[in-house]
Design a protein around this motif. Structure first.
Motif, PDB file in Angstrom:
ATOM      1  N   CYS B  83       0.828  -1.210   0.000  1.00 40.03           N
ATOM      2  CA  CYS B  83       0.000   0.000   0.000  1.00 40.03           C
ATOM      3  C   CYS B  83       0.861   1.259   0.000  1.00 40.03           C
ATOM      4  O   CYS B  83       0.535   2.251  -0.643  1.00 40.03           O
ATOM      5  CB  CYS B  83      -0.929  -0.010   1.209  1.00 40.03           C
ATOM      6  SG  CYS B  83      -0.097  -0.396   2.766  1.00 40.03           S
ATOM      7  N   CYS B  95      -5.216   3.849  -7.005  1.00 49.16           N
ATOM      8  CA  CYS B  95      -5.592   3.252  -5.723  1.00 49.16           C
ATOM      9  C   CYS B  95      -4.439   2.582  -5.024  1.00 49.16           C
ATOM     10  O   CYS B  95      -3.424   2.251  -5.622  1.00 49.16           O
ATOM     11  CB  CYS B  95      -6.779   2.301  -5.876  1.00 49.16           C
ATOM     12  SG  CYS B  95      -6.331   0.696  -6.484  1.00 49.16           S
ATOM     13  N   ALA B  96      -4.592   2.436  -3.720  1.00 47.08           N
ATOM     14  CA  ALA B  96      -3.631   1.723  -2.887  1.00 47.08           C
ATOM     15  C   ALA B  96      -4.430   0.741  -2.061  1.00 47.08           C
ATOM     16  O   ALA B  96      -5.436   1.102  -1.466  1.00 47.08           O
ATOM     17  CB  ALA B  96      -2.880   2.701  -1.990  1.00 47.08           C
ATOM     18  N   VAL B  97      -3.998  -0.519  -2.062  1.00 48.82           N
ATOM     19  CA  VAL B  97      -4.733  -1.529  -1.316  1.00 48.82           C
ATOM     20  C   VAL B  97      -3.831  -2.159  -0.272  1.00 48.82           C
ATOM     21  O   VAL B  97      -2.707  -2.547  -0.574  1.00 48.82           O
ATOM     22  CB  VAL B  97      -5.263  -2.644  -2.261  1.00 48.82           C
ATOM     23  CG1 VAL B  97      -5.951  -3.733  -1.449  1.00 48.82           C
ATOM     24  CG2 VAL B  97      -6.208  -2.066  -3.287  1.00 48.82           C
TER      25      VAL B  97
END
Lengths: 337, 119
Positions: B83, B95-97
């Motif tokens: 992330c 996006c960052a997961v």
């Protein structure tokens, strides 16, 4: 001044036309989207039907969570896979027995692939910072990774030695298909479902159009992409060495293990994308092609009528089995070869 | 004989069509009010507009911060730090997961070109 009579009707018509053109150009896809988290990944369903679909989407997301909790998870003690690993022998229901047989049949097509990768994964501590085991440590458990170690007798499933079942390489593909089938059962015609690296698509986002599914850039961030697949009614899976890995002395050890050597795959490939008509198959193939390499891998994919896109470490991309007709390169950092 | 449509009418028509076209162009390129949507277990827990002063929030051991019109994961308790490697997010769809903490940060907007990402 007879012409004046026509000015207002003409104006009205034109104004209507202008508004129509404007609204047409602004037409947004009518979308309903919902996300959840399952199998260690974000799960996302997007529906493009213009109708009430909330219940169908919820049941699709629930189906993914339940599939994992009831059958596939290696970490939840409610799953049959977990029970099998800990109790060594279980009574399976017909779904689990049939699914296991399907997975074993796929695995049998690739010597270097195993469903029993649990011990190897634990040994290399891929999920836990990484560890480089000695050859002896690998040799000790390598015989247990042979798929022969799993026995199915009617509904009784058992494991030999210290074997540990792990659906990590194809479970998300299965879950994606389960979700798509739930949507279809709810009379949803146009939708996209993402479970981890697998995307399932049915129908179209707008009439006459196909879905555009971007392929991730193995060298970039989570949303950096290299190209687009224009597709419908299929499952797309990608396996790469960039998602889970650790690095020691400049060498990258990825999470994809070769069952013959018992070690992470180290080749000239950085990611493999497979398009197939079955989610379990596409997920399996993306891993199998990554392990086998392009020559043998592409041949295996051909057996299933699957298209393949391979990104090599030297930033070249090749398409196989007709994938060139659906893939469009969008990044300037890569070349087609 | 008088004409059905005079020069003035044509001018008016042109003006209306131009206005329509301009409206379409503006709405196609003018969507700048983007924000970052933070989800836990897929459910939205917070939405941060990209514009604004420095801001920090912590969701399930993931520290998300806004700085100079960009949003990024500053700190996370996870071991893989995927992330944090996602870097600074600002474009729609970025996006960052964080899978271990089940947190995702996604930039919202109308300019997504792809319907999904595989990989």
């Amino acid at each position: 001044m007879k012409a004046k009579k026509y000015i207002f009707p003409a104006l009205a018509i034109l104004l209507t036309a202008a508004v129509f053109i404007w609204s047409f150009m602004n037409e947004k896809e009518s979308v309903y989207e919902k996300q959840s988290f399952a199998m260690g990944s974000p799960v996302k369903v997007t529906v493009y039907d213009e109708k009430d679909c909330e219940n169908s989407v919820s049941s699709a997301l629930t189906a993914v969570t339940e599939l994992d909790a009831k059958y596939l998870s290696s970490t939840l003690d409610s799953s049959l896979a977990f029970k099998l690993n800990s109790e060594r022998q279980i009574e399976a229901d017909s779904f689990f027995a049939d699914y296991l047989k399907k997975c074993l049949a796929l695995s049998a097509e690739c010597e270097k692939f195993t469903l029993l990768s649990g011990q190897l994964k634990a040994l290399w501590k891929i999920e836990d910072g990484g560890y480089i085991p000695s050859d002896e440590e690998i040799a000790k458990i390598l015989s247990d990774t042979d798929d022969e170690s799993i026995k199915i007798n009617d509904s009784t499933v058992s494991l030999n030695g210290g074997s540990l079942l792990d659906f990590g390489a194809l479970g998300k593909g299965t879950a994606c298909q389960t979700a798509i089938e739930k949507l279809k059962a709810g009379d949803i015609k146009n939708a996209v479902c993402t479970v981890g690296g697998t995307v399932g698509v049915i129908g179209s986002p707008k009439s006459g159009e196909k879905f555009k599914i971007a392929v991730r850039n193995p060298f970039g961030s989570q949303t950096d992409t290299i190209g687009t697949l224009t597709v419908t009614d299929c499952y797309i899976s990608t396996s790469g060495d960039y998602e889970k890995f650790f690095t020691v002395d400049g060498i990258r050890y990825c999470h994809i293990l070769d069952a013959e050597t018992g070690s992470p795959v180290r080749g000239d490939i950085t990611s493999v994308t497979v398009i197939a008509n079955d989610g379990t198959v596409s997920d399996f193939l993306s891993t199998a092609v990554f392990i086998l390499g392009d020559v043998d891998g592409v041949k295996l994919a051909e057996k299933y009528g699957a298209q393949v896109i391979i990104v090599y470490k030297n930033k070249t991309i090749r398409t196989y089995n007709g994938a060139e007709s659906v893939f469009t390169l969008t990044s300037e950092d890569f070349i087609m070869s | 004989m008088k004409r059905l449509i005079t020069k003035k009418d044509i001018l008016l028509i042109a003006a209306i069509v131009l206005a329509g076209a301009a409206l379409a162009v503006i709405s196609a390129f003018g969507e700048n009010g983007e924000s970052a949507v933070i989800r836990l277990d897929g459910e939205i827990v917070e939405e941060i507009p990209l514009k604004g002063e420095y801001y920090e929030t912590e969701i399930n051991n993931v520290t998300v911060c806004r700085d100079s019109g960009e949003v990024y994961v500053k700190e996370s308790s996870c071991s893989d730090k995927t992330c944090m490697r996602a870097g600074r997010l600002k474009k729609s769809g970025d996006c960052a997961v964080c899978a271990p903490n089940r947190v995702s940060v996604e930039i919202k907007g109308e300019k997504n070109t792809a319907h999904a990402i595989t990989g």
